[in-house]
Design a protein around this motif. Structure first.
Motif, short mmCIF file in Angstrom:
data_model
loop_
_atom_site.label_atom_id
_atom_site.label_comp_id
_atom_site.label_asym_id
_atom_site.label_seq_id
_atom_site.Cartn_x
_atom_site.Cartn_y
_atom_site.Cartn_z
N LEU A 159 21.33 25.02 59.30
CA LEU A 159 22.69 24.60 58.95
C LEU A 159 23.00 24.96 57.50
CD1 LEU A 159 25.29 23.20 59.72
CD2 LEU A 159 24.21 20.99 59.19
N ARG A 160 22.05 24.75 56.62
CA ARG A 160 22.25 25.10 55.21
C ARG A 160 22.60 26.58 55.06
NH1 ARG A 160 19.32 23.54 50.11
NH2 ARG A 160 18.24 21.96 51.34
N ARG A 161 21.87 27.45 55.74
CA ARG A 161 22.08 28.89 55.61
C ARG A 161 23.41 29.32 56.24
NH1 ARG A 161 17.65 32.07 58.18
NH2 ARG A 161 18.48 33.80 56.92
N LEU A 162 23.77 28.72 57.37
CA LEU A 162 25.05 29.04 58.00
C LEU A 162 26.23 28.69 57.09
CD1 LEU A 162 24.30 27.73 61.60
CD2 LEU A 162 24.85 30.10 61.04
N GLU A 167 30.62 30.02 53.26
CA GLU A 167 31.30 29.74 51.99
C GLU A 167 31.26 30.95 51.06
OE1 GLU A 167 32.87 26.62 51.01
OE2 GLU A 167 32.85 26.70 53.20
N THR A 168 30.14 31.64 51.00
CA THR A 168 30.03 32.79 50.10
C THR A 168 30.89 33.95 50.57
OG1 THR A 168 27.76 32.18 49.53
CG2 THR A 168 28.41 34.45 49.08
N GLY A 169 30.87 34.21 51.89
CA GLY A 169 31.60 35.36 52.41
C GLY A 169 33.03 35.08 52.80
N GLY A 170 33.45 33.80 52.76
CA GLY A 170 34.81 33.47 53.16
C GLY A 170 35.05 33.62 54.65
N TYR A 171 34.01 33.42 55.46
CA TYR A 171 34.13 33.58 56.91
C TYR A 171 34.64 32.29 57.55
CZ TYR A 171 31.35 37.81 56.32
OH TYR A 171 30.90 39.05 55.94
N ASP A 172 35.45 32.46 58.58
CA ASP A 172 35.93 31.31 59.36
C ASP A 172 35.00 31.02 60.54
OD1 ASP A 172 38.61 30.70 58.05
OD2 ASP A 172 38.81 32.83 58.48
N CYS A 221 25.30 29.14 68.87
CA CYS A 221 25.30 28.83 67.44
C CYS A 221 26.57 29.39 66.81
CB CYS A 221 24.05 29.41 66.78
SG CYS A 221 23.97 29.15 65.00
N VAL A 222 27.59 28.55 66.68
CA VAL A 222 28.87 28.97 66.11
C VAL A 222 29.28 27.96 65.05
CG1 VAL A 222 31.30 29.47 66.56
CG2 VAL A 222 29.57 30.03 68.29
N LEU A 223 29.29 28.38 63.80
CA LEU A 223 29.84 27.56 62.72
C LEU A 223 31.29 27.94 62.56
CD1 LEU A 223 29.01 25.45 60.45
CD2 LEU A 223 29.11 27.43 58.90
N LEU A 224 32.18 26.98 62.73
CA LEU A 224 33.62 27.21 62.77
C LEU A 224 34.30 26.39 61.69
CD1 LEU A 224 36.26 28.22 64.21
CD2 LEU A 224 35.96 26.29 65.79
N ARG A 225 35.05 27.05 60.83
CA ARG A 225 35.79 26.33 59.79
C ARG A 225 36.90 25.51 60.45
NH1 ARG A 225 35.58 27.54 54.36
NH2 ARG A 225 34.63 29.57 54.84
N VAL A 259 35.46 36.76 61.07
CA VAL A 259 34.39 36.43 62.00
C VAL A 259 33.15 37.25 61.65
CG1 VAL A 259 33.67 36.42 64.43
CG2 VAL A 259 36.05 35.90 63.82
N TRP A 260 31.99 36.61 61.71
CA TRP A 260 30.72 37.31 61.51
C TRP A 260 29.76 36.92 62.63
CZ3 TRP A 260 25.62 36.20 61.19
CH2 TRP A 260 24.77 37.21 60.70
N LEU A 261 29.03 37.90 63.14
CA LEU A 261 28.02 37.67 64.17
C LEU A 261 26.81 38.54 63.89
CD1 LEU A 261 27.00 36.60 66.96
CD2 LEU A 261 28.24 38.50 68.01
N GLY A 262 25.62 37.96 64.02
CA GLY A 262 24.39 38.73 63.84
C GLY A 262 23.24 38.10 64.59
N LEU A 263 22.10 38.72 64.46
CA LEU A 263 20.89 38.24 65.13
C LEU A 263 20.22 37.16 64.28
CD1 LEU A 263 19.47 41.68 66.29
CD2 LEU A 263 20.59 39.97 67.72
N ALA A 264 19.55 36.24 64.96
CA ALA A 264 18.92 35.10 64.28
C ALA A 264 17.41 35.15 64.42
CB ALA A 264 19.45 33.79 64.86
N ASP A 265 16.74 34.59 63.43
CA ASP A 265 15.30 34.35 63.51
C ASP A 265 15.02 32.86 63.64
OD1 ASP A 265 14.20 36.95 63.45
OD2 ASP A 265 14.64 37.09 61.31
N GLY A 266 15.78 32.04 62.94
CA GLY A 266 15.52 30.60 62.93
C GLY A 266 16.35 29.81 63.92
#
Length: 400
Positions: A159-162, A167-172, A221-225, A259-266
């Motif tokens: 959750l911290r990394r998401l 916040e850093t990239g301004g992603y919704d 896993c979707v973090l949504l503003r 929107v950003w989407l990528g592969l996860a390890d954790g």
């Protein structure tokens, strides 16, 4: 007459093998480098003040996976205010009671277990559960919503990394494709290809790039503003969507969000698909919905899969046996390019490189799953989620 027919077959096979090779060269060079697996969370820094987050978990008959997933979610090491809403969507296996017991036995994020009742007409069951969770969360006025499935186990810093990335990239929307289980033989064969095909349809680099229309998310896993959810009218705007993650990302992007989407390890799925039938059902229950229940799109998909994945090995064999190098060479080169683009995904899932040439066989199984999905729809079974069937995109009645 026989010689003329043989020449016609040779010319036709040679033409389709050259066409297949051309398609593969375009996929290699012009499809957003979909085959690369280095799209991890973008660089981020800790925000000065950590935003508040409400986590919404729709859960229907998930008692088998909750003991491995829920403790990870409750144990998030998050510096800001966060709490979890688990929406028990009519479970019959004691999901809600089990979740309360897990929360009672350990310290961590606060958990609220709630139940929305049956979904009304026009709603899929999962999105009705998500809506109920979001409505409860809005009373807390969170900055972000984390929508995650009940089978997803999060690393302690997930959750911290998401949030830091958003916040850093301004992603919704910041979404991660969870690492799926590859323990059984069928999982090892089919799961890497599932992620590979998804990335081919929705190249991760194009999703995150400004000015592109490509949009997708991974529902686990979707973090949504929260502000973006309100602008895009989530989840009301997608209430009948069976493939809700892609619909969510598209709605947010159409409303001007990033929107950003990528592969996860954790972020890992603990759900098992040990048999071919389990994976077959997972794909077939919604594949035809992806094609918007249109026979023309189904026919185009079948022809496209055959051209891209089945023609190369067929042309190589036919060329070596009967028609010569004009057929064998482009077929062999197309198969080589195909296998080369598959290698990074195999490595990502810990599979040997020797598995790459098997991709045409795997693709043929997915082709059959797609046809099976259409047959189910024609027989009235339609798309399904946790015992509910949704025959048409404009009518989603409950299965009695």
């Amino acid at each position: 007459m026989v010689q003329t027919a043989a020449v016609s077959v040779a010319l036709w096979t040679s033409a389709v093998s050259v066409l297949s090779l051309a398609v593969w060269l375009w996929l290699l060079l012009g499809r957003g480098m979909f085959w690369r697996t280095d799209v991890g969370l973008p660089p981020s820094a800790a925000p000065r003040t950590w935003p508040s987050v409400c986590v919404v978990v729709p859960a229907r008959d998930e008692a088998a996976v909750l003991p491995r997933s829920l403790p990870c979610l409750l144990g998030q090491d998050y510096p800001g205010r966060a709490e979890v809403f688990l929406v028990d969507d009519g479970s019959t296996d004691g999901t809600g009671e089990l979740a309360r017991g897990i929360a009672h036995s350990r310290h961590g994020l606060p958990l609220t277990v709630t139940s929305p009742g049956p979904p009304p007409p026009g709603w899929t069951g999962k999105l009705w559960a998500v809506r109920h969770g979001i409505e409860l969360a809005r009373d807390r006025a969170p900055d972000h919503l984390l929508l995650t499935d009940a089978d997803i186990a999060h690393a302690p810093d997930s959750l911290r990394r998401l949030v830091a990335a958003a916040e850093t990239g301004g992603y919704d929307v910041v979404s991660q494709m969870a690492r799926l289980r590859t323990a059984s033989a069928w999982e090892r064969l089919l799961v890497p290809a599932f992620v590979y095909f998804f990335a081919q349809l929705y190249p991760f680099r194009l999703i995150g790039r400004k000015g592109t229309r490509t949009a997708a998310a991974a529902g686990g896993c979707v973090l949504l503003r929260s502000r973006a959810a309100e602008r895009a009218r989530i989840p009301e705007a997608i209430r009948s969507s069976v493939i809700d993650d892609v619909a969510l990302a598209r709605a947010v992007k159409n409303a001007g969000g990033r929107v950003w989407l990528g592969l996860a390890d954790g972020v890992v799925s603990v759900r098992a698909y040990p048999r071919l039938g389990d994976l077959w059902d997972m794909v077939a229950r919604s594949a035809y919905a992806q094609l918007r229940h249109r026979p023309t799109l189904l026919a185009g998909t079948v022809l496209g899969l055959a051209l891209v994945y089945l023609v190369p090995p067929t042309a190589l064999v036919v060329g070596l046996v009967a028609t010569g190098a004009a057929t064998a060479l482009p077929g062999g080169l197309a198969w080589l390019v195909m296998s080369a683009t598959y290698l990074p995904m195999l490595r990502h899932h810990g599979r040997p490189a020797l598995s790459a040439p098997l991709l045409p066989f795997t693709a043929s199984l997915y082709l059959l799953m797609t046809v099976s999905s259409a047959v189910r729809h024609r027989r009235g079974r339609g798309a399904a989620w946790k015992g509910r069937t949704y025959p048409r995109p404009d009518a989603v009645p409950e299965k009695s």
